[in-house]
Design a protein around this motif. Structure first.
Motif, PDB file in Angstrom:
ATOM      1  N   GLY A   1     -75.112  35.379-104.251  1.00  7.16           N
ATOM      2  CA  GLY A   1     -76.158  35.950-102.833  1.00  7.16           C
ATOM      3  C   GLY A   1     -75.449  36.479-102.355  1.00  7.16           C
ATOM      4  N   ARG A   2     -76.521  37.625-101.785  1.00 10.50           N
ATOM      5  CA  ARG A   2     -75.653  38.756-100.912  1.00 10.50           C
ATOM      6  C   ARG A   2     -76.458  38.215 -99.276  1.00 10.50           C
ATOM      7  N   VAL A   3     -74.870  38.251 -98.418  1.00 12.56           N
ATOM      8  CA  VAL A   3     -74.947  38.185 -96.599  1.00 12.56           C
ATOM      9  C   VAL A   3     -74.910  39.361 -96.119  1.00 12.56           C
ATOM     10  N   GLY A   4     -75.598  39.949 -95.289  1.00 11.56           N
ATOM     11  CA  GLY A   4     -75.251  41.106 -94.787  1.00 11.56           C
ATOM     12  C   GLY A   4     -74.925  41.946 -95.276  1.00 11.56           C
ATOM     13  N   GLU A   5     -73.713  43.211 -95.718  1.00 14.90           N
ATOM     14  CA  GLU A   5     -73.193  43.890 -96.572  1.00 14.90           C
ATOM     15  C   GLU A   5     -72.571  42.844 -97.896  1.00 14.90           C
ATOM     16  N   VAL A   6     -72.391  41.799 -97.598  1.00  9.88           N
ATOM     17  CA  VAL A   6     -71.604  41.180 -98.572  1.00  9.88           C
ATOM     18  C   VAL A   6     -72.455  40.171 -99.818  1.00  9.88           C
ATOM     19  N   THR A   7     -71.936  41.014-101.112  1.00 10.65           N
ATOM     20  CA  THR A   7     -72.283  39.804-102.223  1.00 10.65           C
ATOM     21  C   THR A   7     -71.311  38.878-102.674  1.00 10.65           C
ATOM     22  N   VAL A   8     -71.666  37.712-102.397  1.00 15.57           N
ATOM     23  CA  VAL A   8     -71.165  36.408-102.140  1.00 15.57           C
ATOM     24  C   VAL A   8     -71.554  35.754-103.861  1.00 15.57           C
ATOM     25  N   ASN A   9     -70.180  35.267-104.309  1.00 16.26           N
ATOM     26  CA  ASN A   9     -70.442  34.320-105.693  1.00 16.26           C
ATOM     27  C   ASN A   9     -69.823  32.704-105.284  1.00 16.26           C
TER      28      ASN A   9
END
Ligand code: CTP
Ligand code: CA
Length: 461
Positions: free
Chosen positions: A112-120
Motif C-alpha cells: 500500500g501507500r501511506v503518504g509518500e511511503v510505500t508499505v509492505n
C-alpha cells in the motif's frame, strides 16, 4: 566532472533529506502501532518488526519504503499464515487509507501507500537458523546482520550504489529486472568497503565471482562448487546454503561490470540517472529499414507484477522459439507491460518473409526409400521443381504455402503450437500481431519502451 565531484553530487541526489527521514519514521511508528494492535488479536502472531532499508537506513531518496513483518509461531500452518497476513494487511492499510493491494513474490503479501511511503506487510515464521520454513524467515536475520556491521558512512555508500544500480537498470531482484537486491547491495559494500572500492573491483570482475563474507566454505572453489553455473555467488552470511545473488541474470551482471568500467573511465551523473539525457531519434526514424514484429495484447485479470512479468517472459520465449522453428532468424527480443493491462512482446527479425521456395533434401538414389520419395513428390502440390539428382542424392524444390511472419505466427498461436504461459493464452490468441510498431505506441510509456528497445543502448553509454 571529476570522480570526487560526481560522487558528492550523486550522494546529494541519493540521500534523503531530514524531512523525508522524519516522515518515514512517523509513518513507521503509526504502522507498527496499528499492526501490533491487529497482531494481538491474531492467534499465533508473536511479534511485529520493521525490516528492509527503512530499518537499516539505506533507502534512496524518494523511495521510502516500510517493510513491516509479522512473525508467526512455527506451529501455524502456512495456508493460515498466508490468509491471516492478507486479511490483516488489508485491514491495517484500509484504516490508514493506504489503498492495499495483494502482491505475490514467492509468498503473498500486502502492498500500500501511506503518504509518500510505500508499505509492505509481510509474514514470516519465528525460527532459528537454519530451520527456515518460508522464504521470508531470513529477513530479520539479514536486518540484524547488516545493522551490526554497516556504519553511518557505509549506509551512504549503499545509497550511492543503489542509485548507481537504479541509473544503470540493474537494481531490483523482482522478475521484471532480475537484478541486484537491496541486501545484496549492502553485502557488496560491506565486502568492498565503499562504492568506489566496489566499482573499481567490479570493473575487473571476470565471472564466476564468488564472495563468502563469513567464510562459510573453506575456499572460493568449494563455494563455487556448491552453486554450479551461477555467474555471481554471494554466500548469505546467515545461511551458507543460499546464494544472495541467485536472482541476478547474467545480463545484469555483465551490465554492471560494463557500467563500472565506463564510469571509472569518465565519471558522470548519467550513471545515476541524472543530468542531461541523450536525445533519442523518433520511433519512426528508429524503425525505418528494420524488421520488427510485435505482439500486443491486454490482460483480462489484474495480477501481481511478479506473476505477470514471469508469464510475459515465458510466453515471450515461446513465441521466439516458434518464430525460429518457422524459419525466421530472431536477432533480439523484448517484453513490456504497464503492470495494469497493456502487454507487449517485441522481436527484431532478419526478415519478415520466408523465401518462396525451399530446398528439400531426399535420400540417396541407392537408398531403399528413393522410389517412395519420388512417388510422394511427383504428385505433391507443394513441388515447385524436381526431383533431380545432385551428387548421390535426390532433391526437390518445395513451395512455401505461407511466408508472412505475422500470418504464420498467428496460425501457430491459434492452433496451440506456441508454448505460452497458461495465464496469458486467451489474451495472446486475441493479440494484435503487427509489423507496424509506430502505430502501436498508444501511450507514452509504451512509446518510451519501444524507443529504448529499438535504440538498444543504455542511456549511460
Ligand atoms: N521482503 C520480502 N517480501 C517482501 C518485501 C521484502 O521477502 N514483499 C524481504 C526481502 O527478501 C528482503 C527484505 O524483505 O530481505 C527487504 O526487501 P526489499 O524491500 O526488497 O529490500 P530493501 O533492503 O528494503 O531495499 P530497498 O531500498 O530497495 O527497499
Ligand atoms: Ca524495502
Amino acid at each position: 566532472m571529476r570522480l570526487k565531484e560526481v560522487l558528492e553530487e550523486a550522494l546529494r541526489l541519493a540521500k534523503p533529506p531530514p524531512r523525508e527521514e522524519e516522515e518515514l519514521k512517523e509513518t513507521v511508528n503509526l504502522l507498527l502501532r496499528e499492526t501490533r494492535a491487529e497482531a494481538e488479536k491474531t492467534e499465533g502472531a508473536v511479534n511485529v518488526s520493521l525490516e528492509g532499508s527503512a530499518a537499516k537506513g539505506t533507502w534512496v531518496k524518494g523511495r521510502a519504503e516500510a517493510d513491516i513483518f509479522i512473525h508467526f509461531e512455527p506451529t501455524v500452518p502456512k495456508e493460515r499464515m498466508e490468509r491471516e497476513i492478507v486479511e490483516l494487511g488489508f485491514r491495517v492499510l484500509e484504516r490508514l487509507k493506504g489503498r492495499p493491494r495483494l502482491m505475490y513474490a514467492d509468498h503473498p503479501y500486502v502492498e500500500g501507500r501511506v503518504g509518500e511511503v510505500t508499505v509492505n506487510i509481510v509474514a514470516c515464521y519465528r525460527v532459528e537458523p537454519p530451520g527456515w520454513l518460508s522464504a521470508t524467515d531470513r529477513t530479520p536475520y539479514h536486518t540484524r546482520y547488516v545493522l551490526e556491521r554497516l556504519g553511518a558512512e557505509q549506509r551512504d555508500q549503499v545509497r550511492l550504489l543503489k542509485a548507481f544500480m537504479l541509473g544503470c537498470g540493474v537494481y531490483g531482484a523482482e522478475i521484471k529486472v532480475r537484478g541486484f537486491s537491496g541486501y545484496l547491495a549492502e553485502l557488496l559494500i560491506l565486502h568492498y568497503g565503499s562504492f568506489p572500492g566496489l566499482v573499481e573491483a567490479a570493473s575487473k570482475w571476470k565471472p564466476p565471482i564468488i564472495l563468502d563474507l563469513e567464510g562459510h566454505y573453506r575456499s572460493a572453489r568449494e563455494a563455487a562448487e556448491a552453486f554450479p553455473g551461477q555467474p555471481l555467488v554471494v554466500i548469505d552470511p546467515v545461511d551458507r546454503a543460499r546464494n544472495v545473488a541467485a536472482a541476478v541474470a547474467e545480463e545484469r551482471l555483465a551490465e554492471f561490470i560494463l557500467a563500472s568500467k565506463l564510469f571509472l573511465r569518465s565519471p558522470s551523473l548519467r550513471f545515476f540517472g541524472a543530468g542531461p539525457k541523450p536525445r533519442r531519434p523518433s520511433l519512426t526514424q528508429l524503425a525505418r529499414g528494420r524488421n520488427i514484429l510485435a505482439v500486443s495484447f491486454r490482460t483480462g485479470v489484474k495480477k501481481p507484477p511478479d506473476v505477470l512479468w514471469g508469464e510475459l517472459r515465458r510466453s515471450g520465449e515461446g513465441v521466439k522459439r516458434a518464430l525460429e522453428r518457422l524459419g525466421f532468424q530472431v536477432y533480439r527480443s523484448g517484453a513490456w507491460t504497464d503492470e495494469e493491462k497493456e502487454c507487449l512482446l517485441v522481436y527484431e527479425l532478419a526478415y519478415l518473409r520466408l523465401p518462396p521456395t525451399r530446398l528439400h533434401r531426399g535420400p540417396p538414389a541407392h537408398h531403399p526409400n528413393a522410389l517412395q520419395f519420388i512417388e510422394k513428390w511427383v504428385r505433391s502440390r507443394e513441388r515447385a521443381a524436381g526431383p533431380w539428382v545432385e551428387g548421390m542424392r535426390l532433391y526437390v524444390l518445395r513451395r512455401e504455402g505461407m511466408t508472412d511472419a505475422v500470418k504464420l505466427l498467428k496460425r501457430e498461436v491459434l492452433e496451440g503450437r506456441v508454448a505460452l504461459a497458461r495465464g496469458l493464452i486467451d489474451e495472446i490468441k486475441q493479440a494484435k500481431i503487427t509489423t507496424q510498431v509506430t502505430r502501436l505506441a498508444r501511450n507514452r510509456r509504451l512509446q518510451r519502451y519501444l524507443r529504448e528497445f529499438l535504440s538498444a543502448r543504455p542511456t549511460y553509454l
